[in-house]
Design a protein around this motif. Structure first.
Motif, short mmCIF file in Angstrom:
data_model
loop_
_atom_site.label_atom_id
_atom_site.label_comp_id
_atom_site.label_asym_id
_atom_site.label_seq_id
_atom_site.Cartn_x
_atom_site.Cartn_y
_atom_site.Cartn_z
N SER A 85 44.23 49.25 104.33
CA SER A 85 45.35 49.83 103.59
C SER A 85 45.24 50.91 103.70
O SER A 85 44.76 51.34 104.17
N GLY A 86 46.40 51.50 102.26
CA GLY A 86 46.46 53.39 103.70
C GLY A 86 45.05 54.01 102.34
O GLY A 86 44.56 54.29 103.28
N MET A 87 44.26 53.32 101.30
CA MET A 87 43.18 53.91 101.00
C MET A 87 42.18 54.25 101.92
O MET A 87 40.43 54.39 102.13
N TYR A 111 48.87 62.18 97.41
CA TYR A 111 48.73 61.18 96.43
C TYR A 111 47.47 60.88 95.15
O TYR A 111 46.12 60.82 96.11
N ASN A 158 53.09 63.94 97.82
CA ASN A 158 53.82 63.11 96.84
C ASN A 158 52.64 63.13 95.49
O ASN A 158 51.52 63.44 95.62
N ASP A 183 48.37 62.68 106.75
CA ASP A 183 48.91 61.75 105.41
C ASP A 183 50.66 61.51 106.05
O ASP A 183 51.27 62.42 105.28
N SER A 205 49.75 54.95 104.93
CA SER A 205 49.81 53.81 104.70
C SER A 205 51.67 53.29 104.88
O SER A 205 52.09 53.62 104.74
N THR A 207 51.74 50.30 103.91
CA THR A 207 52.18 49.54 102.67
C THR A 207 53.87 49.92 102.50
O THR A 207 54.85 49.34 102.30
N LYS A 208 54.28 51.13 102.83
CA LYS A 208 55.50 51.78 102.86
C LYS A 208 56.60 51.70 103.42
O LYS A 208 56.51 50.76 104.31
N VAL A 335 55.76 51.58 91.00
CA VAL A 335 54.80 52.20 91.71
C VAL A 335 55.49 52.29 93.48
O VAL A 335 55.88 50.69 93.46
N SER A 336 54.34 52.96 94.26
CA SER A 336 55.33 52.74 95.84
C SER A 336 56.44 53.30 96.45
O SER A 336 57.02 53.60 95.59
N LEU A 337 56.55 52.97 97.47
CA LEU A 337 57.97 53.53 98.22
C LEU A 337 57.86 52.82 99.73
O LEU A 337 57.29 52.38 100.40
N ARG A 371 60.53 59.67 90.12
CA ARG A 371 59.76 59.88 91.76
C ARG A 371 60.93 58.80 92.47
O ARG A 371 61.04 57.79 91.79
#
Ligand code: LCS
Length: 393
Positions: A85-87, A111, A158, A183, A205, A207-208, A335-337, A371
């Motif tokens: 994950s990004g984290m 973030y 972010n 980041d 991340s 994920t984006k 959420v997310s992007l 956002r």
């Protein structure tokens, strides 16, 4: 033509693709936890690093390595380290460069969890930290202590969209021999390549934008050189935050269209930003593509385009934000992007609702802040949707 000479989209499609004896156009998913050795000597050579060979998927896997190679090429870095994950990427960087008695300087608008883990978790292990407005490089310089070992930035941040001058911060860091990590999630390598400005570590991340289809959670760390890569990689392997091969395969597929997805989303975002800028219910807007952005000129120098993320403020604060959220129809309230679908969220009532008023003020989260992650839909439909939701405010 040398492989390295090809353009961004060509690399996004071809970089790292493994050829197999069947001529597969797409690298298969090596869904295996372990790899067998030919014999004991072969195993010994693999473990000693004398021979390239796969041992165990937490350490390395062909499907994952392909993705690492491709993202590192696009970022123009030495090597990539894929994580779950990004984290996981953020934690791997913190664990590598911070420790007992070390000090972190970071941008005050990150973030949420990238900041929260420093103040709630790393503090337990003796890590010191100072959060400053890094859009003013002097504040970074003033925060440096003899034990500062890492400067950590998000640009654009972010969700405040503040842009940090990477060249200026790197110049400060170099004087003190401090590692700089960026980041790069909001831009992706398509719009910003922090290594061009002397940064040491880039993370995402994925994920984006990199995966871009809202169906994966994933992260990547890219090291500028071998020495940095060799410090980061064992931390990931031993922490066990590796990526899964199936996750890597889907992310590699998403990566192939990164450039064309961002072109389209950005084209939409420019039009959406102009629409919002002129709407009477919108009090302010922060988008790097508008001359009203405080770091507009810097953004033009540092980024290849303004991207697809917009933050704006509504007259009427919390209630106005909630009312807009309750009335969008095309945009997903989520959420997310960075995906193909337009996402909208209201930090004051959602992601940042647990923060105190003071913490929100420091992080730049006002009650009316909305956002928007602009997707690749037809822009007329996005604007129609936002217009009708604003009418209900
Ligand atoms: N860095 C940035 C800039 C992010 O926006 C996020 C997630 C992360 C790191 C962490 O990545 P993850 O572990 O989720 O893959 N941002 C989110 C957001 O703005 N809303 O939901 C997640």
């Amino acid at each position: 033509m040398q492989h390295d000479d090809i353009g961004f989209n060509s690399k996004a499609v071809h970089a790292g693709i493994l050829s197999d004896s069947l001529g597969s156009a797409v690298t298969p998913i090596y869904q295996t936890s372990t790899f067998s050795f030919e014999d004991a000597d072969h195993g010994a050579r693999c473990f000693a690093g004398e021979e390239k060979g796969y041992i165990y998927t937490r350490i390395g896997n062909p499907t994952i390595n392909e993705l690492e190679h491709a993202v590192a090429k696009l970022e123009k870095g030495y090597g990539g380290i894929a994580v779950s994950s990004g984290m996981a990427a953020v934690n791997t960087v913190y664990l590598t460069f911070l420790g007992q008695g070390k000090h972190l300087v970071a941008h005050n608008a990150l973030y949420g969890p990238s900041r929260a883990i420093v103040e709630s978790l790393y503090v337990r292990f003796g890590v010191e930290s100072t959060f400053v407005d890094a859009t003013d490089p002097q504040q970074v310089a003033d925060a440096i202590r003899p034990n500062t070992s890492l400067i950590y930035l998000e640009t654009p941040a972010n969700p405040t969209m503040g842009i940090t001058d990477l060249e200026a911060v790197v110049a400060i860091a170099k004087k003190h021999n401090i590692t700089v990590c960026v980041d790069n999630t909001f831009c992706s390598p398509y719009l910003q390549q922090p290594f061009d400005f002397g940064v040491d570590v880039v993370l995402h991340s994925m994920t984006k934008f990199i995966n871009g289809h809202a169906d994966i959670v994933a992260g990547m760390i890219i090291a500028r050189d071998k020495a940095i890569y060799d410090r980061l990689r064992p931390v990931m392997v031993n922490m066990g935050c590796n990526m899964d091969p199936h996750q890597a395969w889907l992310t590699r597929r998403g990566l192939k269209t990164l450039g064309i997805r961002i072109d389209r989303a950005q084209e939409n975002a420019i039009k959406v930003a102009k629409f919002l800028e002129n709407h009477p219910k919108v009090e302010w807007i922060l988008y790097p593509g508008l001359a009203s952005h405080p770091q507009y000129e810097l953004g033009k120098r540092q980024m290849k385009g303004p991207g697809a993320m917009i933050s704006f403020g509504l007259h009427g604060g919390l209630d106005a934000g909630k009312r807009m959220m309750n009335n969008v129809k095309l945009a997903l309230l989520a959420v997310s992007l960075g995906g193909i679908e337009t996402l909208i969220q209201h930090p004051a009532s959602m992601t940042h609702s647990k923060l105190s008023a003071e913490a929100k003020r420091i992080a730049g989260i006002s009650d009316g802040l909305v956002r928007l992650s602009v997707g690749i839909e037809d822009v007329e439909d996005i604007i129609y949707d936002l217009n009708q939701a604003l009418a209900a405010v």
